[in-house]
Design a protein around this motif. Structure first.
Motif, mmCIF file in Angstrom:
data_model
loop_
_atom_site.group_PDB
_atom_site.id
_atom_site.type_symbol
_atom_site.label_atom_id
_atom_site.label_comp_id
_atom_site.label_asym_id
_atom_site.label_seq_id
_atom_site.Cartn_x
_atom_site.Cartn_y
_atom_site.Cartn_z
ATOM 1 N N THR A 25 19.667 55.886 -15.052
ATOM 2 C CA THR A 25 19.060 54.681 -14.475
ATOM 3 C C THR A 25 19.631 53.471 -15.182
ATOM 4 N N THR A 26 19.927 52.444 -14.417
ATOM 5 C CA THR A 26 20.366 51.192 -15.018
ATOM 6 C C THR A 26 19.150 50.366 -15.421
ATOM 7 N N LEU A 27 19.344 49.444 -16.368
ATOM 8 C CA LEU A 27 18.256 48.680 -16.960
ATOM 9 C C LEU A 27 18.359 47.206 -16.587
ATOM 10 N N GLU A 28 17.231 46.533 -16.570
ATOM 11 C CA GLU A 28 17.226 45.108 -16.237
ATOM 12 C C GLU A 28 18.020 44.288 -17.239
ATOM 13 N N SER A 29 18.142 44.815 -18.459
ATOM 14 C CA SER A 29 18.897 44.114 -19.496
ATOM 15 C C SER A 29 20.403 44.163 -19.256
ATOM 16 N N GLY A 30 20.833 44.977 -18.293
ATOM 17 C CA GLY A 30 22.255 45.152 -18.036
ATOM 18 C C GLY A 30 22.808 46.426 -18.621
ATOM 19 N N GLY A 31 21.974 47.197 -19.298
ATOM 20 C CA GLY A 31 22.404 48.450 -19.901
ATOM 21 C C GLY A 31 22.173 49.634 -18.980
ATOM 22 N N PHE A 279 24.098 48.888 -11.015
ATOM 23 C CA PHE A 279 23.765 47.756 -11.864
ATOM 24 C C PHE A 279 23.534 46.536 -10.969
ATOM 25 N N ALA A 280 22.871 45.528 -11.534
ATOM 26 C CA ALA A 280 22.635 44.288 -10.791
ATOM 27 C C ALA A 280 23.940 43.600 -10.411
ATOM 28 N N ASN A 281 25.005 43.801 -11.217
ATOM 29 C CA ASN A 281 26.285 43.143 -10.935
ATOM 30 C C ASN A 281 27.157 43.928 -9.954
ATOM 31 N N GLY A 282 26.628 45.028 -9.415
ATOM 32 C CA GLY A 282 27.372 45.814 -8.444
ATOM 33 C C GLY A 282 28.113 46.998 -9.023
ATOM 34 N N ASP A 283 28.210 47.118 -10.344
ATOM 35 C CA ASP A 283 28.819 48.296 -10.949
ATOM 36 C C ASP A 283 27.942 49.517 -10.659
ATOM 37 N N LEU A 284 28.515 50.701 -10.835
ATOM 38 C CA LEU A 284 27.819 51.945 -10.503
ATOM 39 C C LEU A 284 27.897 52.919 -11.665
ATOM 40 N N ALA A 285 26.736 53.490 -12.048
ATOM 41 C CA ALA A 285 26.673 54.525 -13.087
ATOM 42 C C ALA A 285 26.540 55.887 -12.413
ATOM 43 N N VAL A 286 27.338 56.855 -12.908
ATOM 44 C CA VAL A 286 27.386 58.193 -12.322
ATOM 45 C C VAL A 286 27.139 59.219 -13.417
ATOM 46 N N GLY A 287 26.042 59.975 -13.312
ATOM 47 C CA GLY A 287 25.754 61.037 -14.267
ATOM 48 C C GLY A 287 26.234 62.370 -13.712
ATOM 49 N N SER A 288 27.016 63.122 -14.497
ATOM 50 C CA SER A 288 27.630 64.322 -13.940
ATOM 51 C C SER A 288 27.553 65.519 -14.874
ATOM 52 N N GLY A 289 27.883 66.664 -14.289
ATOM 53 C CA GLY A 289 27.702 67.936 -14.963
ATOM 54 C C GLY A 289 28.691 68.230 -16.063
ATOM 55 N N ASP A 290 29.693 67.387 -16.256
ATOM 56 C CA ASP A 290 30.638 67.601 -17.353
ATOM 57 C C ASP A 290 30.145 66.983 -18.657
ATOM 58 N N GLY A 291 28.887 66.478 -18.660
ATOM 59 C CA GLY A 291 28.342 65.880 -19.872
ATOM 60 C C GLY A 291 28.723 64.433 -20.055
#
Length: 513
Positions: A25-31, A279-291
């Motif tokens: 999950t992305t955070l409001e702080s940008g993290g 993210f709020a800036n349009g970036d995308l975080a992807v959590g995956s099975g390779d750790g």
């Protein structure tokens, strides 16, 4: 393109864990925060410095894993849930609450597992678990417990109109209001992921590789789009942009405009995609099975170094090769001999269609059936008949001698018992790669071990990979009852146990994703 889609997504960072990353999950702080199978949550306020580690989840019943995360808007709080049954509320890295209820006073195996979290529009927490219940929490107290699903919950979502949605292994989507079930949408596939759109609209990702948009008020399906030949495990939304993550490591970016789902871009990552978050800036975080948790951007100023991008691309390409679908049978093929690239083939009739069912020695009958149905556009409900046919034919053909110099039974990481065959003098790396291509679902990090085994077995009498001893019938029945107690019908429960060497935890994970 939409205004925030300026170019192609490019790798910005690759953040590591010590186990499969199952939620992000992305955070409001940008993290960003992500949870993994090592029971830890890693919180990055920025993508540079080392993360803050949150350690509250523990091993229970021999299993580990943080399965779900949710950020509470406007509070800085983070909520996590996992296989230990705990729902933990975190503030500034400290536990401030422990929400209990899932699985309490219930019979069954692993009914305590909490598998999904989401927030309602008014800031209440939604949770779903393997006890088949959906729960709503307000001010850290349970407000409603909602029952009605027949199999464990895989996903929950808070709709823009205030309702709650839940997706289950029973192939339905529950819609709830004020603790009461309004309706059940028949997805006709195991529901793995949910994502709220505007108003009463909801997007669902399912086992057949499809995304479907529903109007939960009318109960009508408004749009459908196949985005993968594998499971859709994760969904995320930002404005009119949607992201879907699949079990073969693909991330598909789509637009939802004019009542249509339109594919805009596709990415390949290094493992199954279990979590997505914009993210709020349009970036995308992807959590995956390779750790890993990879971060993707369209902003050139945030792009990762060339060396990291090249390394990641090579790893992702290896995954794509290892998980590539086997070539389909030739159109209208007959039954006299193996189809190109396969050890065996058989002519079968489906209605007025004459088709060829093909497989390699040692293939998993379930995987053969799924590939055959998928490639020929057939109803997945035929899977049981195809599996039975393949199993019977394989048993008959097992008496025939192999034409290869070496043939060894092996057990791969996901529990399948397969046969690896090769001729004297073949390159071990090529044998390993061909083995992965034939059987699918074999991770890239298994290839070196397979190649080493081939090399050892070619020169010695004792192979390095082993098959687990047979499970006695009386123990099989006990394990079968454990899985059935979670609401799975006997045929599905037995099939999952047999395909995972009678490992209950692995079987349940396979049934639920």
């Amino acid at each position: 393109a939409l205004s925030f889609v300026a170019g192609q997504l490019v790798l910005a960072a690759q953040l590591r864990a010590e186990g499969e990353v199952r939620c992000v999950t992305t955070l409001e702080s940008g993290g960003v925060a992500f949870g993994s199978m090592d029971n830890l949550i890693r919180v990055y306020e920025t993508l540079g410095p080392p993360p803050r580690l949150l350690s509250g989840h523990q091993r229970r019943a021999g299993v580990d894993g943080v399965l779900a995360l949710a950020a509470v808007p406007g509070t800085g709080r983070l909520v996590s849930a996992g296989r230990d049954g705990r729902i933990i509320v975190w503030q500034d890295g400290q536990e401030v609450a422990d929400l209990k209820g899932h699985g309490e006073n219930m019979e069954g195996t692993n009914v305590h597992v909490v598998s999904a979290l989401a927030m309602t529009k008014d800031g209440c927490l939604i949770s779903g678990g393997w006890d088949k219940t959906v729960r709503l929490w307000e001010n850290q107290s349970q407000k409603y417990m909602m029952t009605g699903h027949e199999i464990a919950i895989n996903a929950v979502a808070g709709l823009a109109n205030g309702d709650v949605a839940s997706g289950s292994g029973d192939q339905s989507i529950g819609i709830w209001r004020d603790g009461q079930k309004l309706k059940s949408l028949q997805a006709k596939q195991v529901v793995r992921a949910l994502c709220a759109l505007d108003g009463s609209l909801l997007c669902a990702g399912t086992n057949d590789g499809c995304m479907r948009v529903w109007d939960t008020n009318s109960g009508q399906m408004l749009a459908e789009r196949r985005v993968a030949q594998s499971y859709v495990l994760a969904l995320a939304r930002r404005g009119d942009q949607l992201a879907a993550g699949t079990s073969d490591g693909q991330v598909v970016i789509l637009s939802w405009t004019g009542g249509e789902l339109q594919v805009k871009e596709e990415l390949q990552v290094c493992g199954e995609v279990y979590g997505l978050s914009f993210f709020a800036n349009g970036d995308l975080a992807v959590g995956s099975g390779d750790g890993s948790c990879s971060v993707w951007t369209r902003d050139e100023s945030r792009v990762a170094s060339k060396a990291l991008r090249e390394t990641f691309a090579a790893q992702a390409a290896a995954v794509a090769v290892a998980q590539a679908a086997e070539p389909g049978p030739p159109a209208g093929g007959g039954g006299g001999g193996a189809a190109s690239g396969f050890d065996f083939s058989s002519s079968v009739e489906f209605g007025t269609r004459q088709l060829t069912l093909s497989w390699n020695r040692g293939d998993d009958p379930k995987a053969v059936a799924e590939r055959f149905l998928r490639e020929n556009g057939l109803d997945p409900r035929h899977a049981g008949d195809v599996i039975a046919f393949v199993t019977q034919t394989m048993q008959q053909q097992s008496l025939a001698p192999s034409t290869k110099d070496f043939n060894f039974p092996v057990e791969v990481a996901d529990g399948r018992r397969l046969t690896i065959s090769w001729n004297r003098g073949e390159n071990p790396q090529e044998v390993a790669l061909n083995f992965a291509r034939q059987h699918g679902g074999i991770a890239a990090n298994e290839l070196p071990d397979i190649a080493n085994f081939v090399q050892q077995a070619s020169g010695t009498a004792g192979p390095a990979m082993s098959v687990q001893p047979a499970v006695p019938p009386e123990l099989q029945q006990q394990l079968l009852q454990q899985v059935m107690s979670m609401g799975f019908p006997e045929p599905l429960a037995r099939q999952a146990l047999e395909s995972t060497a009678w490992d209950v935890e692995a079987a349940v994970s396979r049934l639920l994703g």
